[in-house]
Scaffold this motif. Structure first.
Motif, PDB file in Angstrom:
ATOM      1  N   LYS A   4       6.835   2.118  -0.883  1.00  0.00           N
ATOM      2  CA  LYS A   4       5.715   1.233  -0.506  1.00  0.00           C
ATOM      3  C   LYS A   4       4.582   1.463  -1.494  1.00  0.00           C
ATOM      4  CE  LYS A   4       2.212   0.775   3.079  1.00  0.00           C
ATOM      5  NZ  LYS A   4       1.463   2.041   3.085  1.00  0.00           N
ATOM      6  N   SER A  33     -13.147   1.375   2.425  1.00  0.00           N
ATOM      7  CA  SER A  33     -12.242   1.742   1.329  1.00  0.00           C
ATOM      8  C   SER A  33     -12.558   0.953   0.053  1.00  0.00           C
ATOM      9  CB  SER A  33     -10.789   1.452   1.737  1.00  0.00           C
ATOM     10  OG  SER A  33      -9.955   1.548   0.596  1.00  0.00           O
ATOM     11  N   ARG A  35     -10.417  -0.050  -1.721  1.00  0.00           N
ATOM     12  CA  ARG A  35      -9.265  -0.981  -1.815  1.00  0.00           C
ATOM     13  C   ARG A  35      -9.271  -1.994  -0.672  1.00  0.00           C
ATOM     14  NH1 ARG A  35      -7.857   4.381  -2.386  1.00  0.00           N
ATOM     15  NH2 ARG A  35      -7.485   4.927  -4.567  1.00  0.00           N
ATOM     16  N   VAL A  60      -7.829   1.690  10.524  1.00  0.00           N
ATOM     17  CA  VAL A  60      -8.403   2.992  10.890  1.00  0.00           C
ATOM     18  C   VAL A  60      -9.219   2.823  12.167  1.00  0.00           C
ATOM     19  CG1 VAL A  60      -9.961   4.846  10.167  1.00  0.00           C
ATOM     20  CG2 VAL A  60      -8.516   3.717   8.455  1.00  0.00           C
ATOM     21  N   GLN A  80       0.069  -0.168   9.837  1.00  0.00           N
ATOM     22  CA  GLN A  80       0.075   1.283   9.599  1.00  0.00           C
ATOM     23  C   GLN A  80      -1.250   1.789  10.158  1.00  0.00           C
ATOM     24  OE1 GLN A  80       1.228   2.439   5.604  1.00  0.00           O
ATOM     25  NE2 GLN A  80      -0.350   4.017   5.594  1.00  0.00           N
ATOM     26  N   ASP A 121       0.680  11.717   5.796  1.00  0.00           N
ATOM     27  CA  ASP A 121      -0.242  11.720   4.655  1.00  0.00           C
ATOM     28  C   ASP A 121      -1.060  13.011   4.723  1.00  0.00           C
ATOM     29  OD1 ASP A 121      -1.732  10.869   2.472  1.00  0.00           O
ATOM     30  OD2 ASP A 121      -2.518   9.065   3.439  1.00  0.00           O
ATOM     31  N   GLY A 126     -11.886  10.631   3.772  1.00  0.00           N
ATOM     32  CA  GLY A 126     -11.965   9.176   3.613  1.00  0.00           C
ATOM     33  C   GLY A 126     -10.745   8.432   4.141  1.00  0.00           C
ATOM     34  N   GLY A 128      -7.574   8.137   3.304  1.00  0.00           N
ATOM     35  CA  GLY A 128      -6.371   7.888   2.501  1.00  0.00           C
ATOM     36  C   GLY A 128      -6.706   7.489   1.081  1.00  0.00           C
ATOM     37  N   GLY A 151       0.577  10.677  -0.093  1.00  0.00           N
ATOM     38  CA  GLY A 151      -0.409  11.676  -0.470  1.00  0.00           C
ATOM     39  C   GLY A 151      -0.118  12.332  -1.801  1.00  0.00           C
ATOM     40  N   ASP A 170       5.225   6.568  -0.224  1.00  0.00           N
ATOM     41  CA  ASP A 170       4.093   5.644  -0.237  1.00  0.00           C
ATOM     42  C   ASP A 170       3.120   6.141  -1.297  1.00  0.00           C
ATOM     43  OD1 ASP A 170       1.262   5.066   0.486  1.00  0.00           O
ATOM     44  OD2 ASP A 170       2.137   4.021   2.177  1.00  0.00           O
ATOM     45  N   VAL A 171       2.658   5.256  -2.153  1.00  0.00           N
ATOM     46  CA  VAL A 171       1.757   5.691  -3.224  1.00  0.00           C
ATOM     47  C   VAL A 171       0.636   4.680  -3.410  1.00  0.00           C
ATOM     48  CG1 VAL A 171       3.144   4.555  -5.052  1.00  0.00           C
ATOM     49  CG2 VAL A 171       1.688   6.501  -5.635  1.00  0.00           C
ATOM     50  N   SER A 172      -0.523   5.225  -3.749  1.00  0.00           N
ATOM     51  CA  SER A 172      -1.646   4.344  -4.071  1.00  0.00           C
ATOM     52  C   SER A 172      -2.287   4.794  -5.377  1.00  0.00           C
ATOM     53  CB  SER A 172      -2.661   4.336  -2.927  1.00  0.00           C
ATOM     54  OG  SER A 172      -3.663   3.400  -3.195  1.00  0.00           O
ATOM     55  N   GLY A 174      -1.733   7.207  -7.351  1.00  0.00           N
ATOM     56  CA  GLY A 174      -0.801   7.682  -8.390  1.00  0.00           C
ATOM     57  C   GLY A 174      -0.252   6.582  -9.278  1.00  0.00           C
TER      58      GLY A 174
HETATM   59  O1  LIG Z   1      -6.252   3.725   0.132  1.00  0.00           O
HETATM   60  C1  LIG Z   1      -7.286   3.775   0.804  1.00  0.00           C
HETATM   61  O2  LIG Z   1      -8.399   3.611   0.310  1.00  0.00           O
HETATM   62  C2  LIG Z   1      -7.200   4.018   2.288  1.00  0.00           C
HETATM   63  C3  LIG Z   1      -8.361   3.960   3.043  1.00  0.00           C
HETATM   64  C4  LIG Z   1      -8.308   4.167   4.394  1.00  0.00           C
HETATM   65  C5  LIG Z   1      -7.116   4.435   5.005  1.00  0.00           C
HETATM   66  C6  LIG Z   1      -5.945   4.516   4.255  1.00  0.00           C
HETATM   67  C7  LIG Z   1      -5.992   4.303   2.896  1.00  0.00           C
HETATM   68  N1  LIG Z   1      -4.842   4.409   2.129  1.00  0.00           N
HETATM   69  C8  LIG Z   1      -3.669   4.887   2.758  1.00  0.00           C
HETATM   70  C9  LIG Z   1      -2.416   4.914   2.046  1.00  0.00           C
HETATM   71  O3  LIG Z   1      -1.414   4.552   2.608  1.00  0.00           O
HETATM   72  C10 LIG Z   1      -2.270   5.576   0.749  1.00  0.00           C
HETATM   73  O4  LIG Z   1      -1.208   4.988   0.101  1.00  0.00           O
HETATM   74  C11 LIG Z   1      -1.945   7.026   1.002  1.00  0.00           C
HETATM   75  O5  LIG Z   1      -3.096   7.632   1.559  1.00  0.00           O
HETATM   76  C12 LIG Z   1      -1.574   7.709  -0.264  1.00  0.00           C
HETATM   77  O6  LIG Z   1      -2.595   7.628  -1.185  1.00  0.00           O
HETATM   78  P1  LIG Z   1      -2.490   8.380  -2.581  1.00  0.00           P
HETATM   79  O7  LIG Z   1      -2.637   9.836  -2.311  1.00  0.00           O
HETATM   80  O8  LIG Z   1      -3.627   7.845  -3.374  1.00  0.00           O
HETATM   81  O9  LIG Z   1      -1.174   7.999  -3.165  1.00  0.00           O
END
Ligand SMILES: O=C(O)c1ccccc1NCC(=O)[C@H](O)[C@H](O)COP(=O)(O)O
Length: 197
Positions: A4, A33, A35, A60, A80, A121, A126, A128, A151, A170-172, A174
């Motif tokens: 994801k 966020s 994002r 959230v 989610q 995670d 914050g 995530g 994470g 799951d990645v954001s 990275g």
């Molecule tokens: O991404 C955000 O800003 C965020 C804000 C509030 C709740 C969740 C959020 N992201 C959650 C995700 O699913 C991310 O993919 C997850 O935390 C992994 O993040 P990362 O460590 O940057 O890969």
């Protein structure tokens, strides 16, 4: 492993992720966020996606009514949910959902219902997308086959997950070029590695 890509804010990133083989796209409906995306803007993207790509809305501490309304408006197939404040009445949700476990220690993983899927995670203030990792040793002797791991993942550390048999990753951050904008090469490398290539 399924992948994801989370924190999609624009059509180009969504289409690149799908072209590269992502199974699911995450849209953050949390206003604080970097994002954050509105339901209307997410809908513009979702309407242009091909079939068989799962759309996941992130929430959230929201009520079930809010989650139902935003998912309906934006075209999310799944939610989610972080529910630290017990605001969400899960039985009133109209869609499938994944509960987020924000792990601070191994003890947070010990009482997961083995029949449910969870997203685990790292705990961050914050909520995530901060690039912080969950300690992998916490998963020793735990059945990870229904766990989506998030994470601090990136193409370089996916190899370390191999023996745990996670359901998905799951990645954001990275795979980002900057907050809210994905880097196509990083997504390509991440998805290839997750698929064992
Ligand atoms: O991404 C955000 O800003 C965020 C804000 C509030 C709740 C969740 C959020 N992201 C959650 C995700 O699913 C991310 O993919 C997850 O935390 C992994 O993040 P990362 O460590 O940057 O890969």
């Amino acid at each position: 492993m399924r992948v994801k890509i989370c924190g999609i804010t624009n059509l180009e990133d969504a289409q690149d992720a799908v072209e590269l083989g992502a199974d699911a796209l995450g849209f953050v409906f949390y206003e604080k966020s970097p994002r954050y995306i509105t339901a209307q803007d997410a809908r513009q993207i979702v309407d242009k996606l091909p079939p068989f790509v799962q759309t996941v809305g992130l929430f959230v501490n929201e009520s079930s009514k809010h989650i139902n309304d935003i998912c309906h408006l934006s075209g999310m197939q799944m939610a989610q949910i972080i529910d630290d404040e017990d605001n969400t009445e899960f039985e009133n949700l109209n869609m499938k959902y994944l509960e987020v476990i924000r792990a601070k220690s191994k003890s947070d993983l010990e009482y997961l219902n083995k029949h449910n899927y969870y997203l685990v995670d790292a705990f961050v203030e914050g909520f995530g997308g901060a690039g912080k990792r969950v300690a992998l040793e916490w998963f020793e002797n735990i059945d990870c086959s229904k766990i989506v791991l998030a994470g601090g993942l990136n193409a370089s550390n996916l190899q370390e997950l191999k023996k745990y048999n996670f359901f998905a990753v799951d990645v954001s951050s990275g795979v980002e070029a900057s907050k809210g904008k994905k880097d196509k090469e990083k997504m390509k490398e991440f998805i290839q590695k997750a698929n064992g290539n």
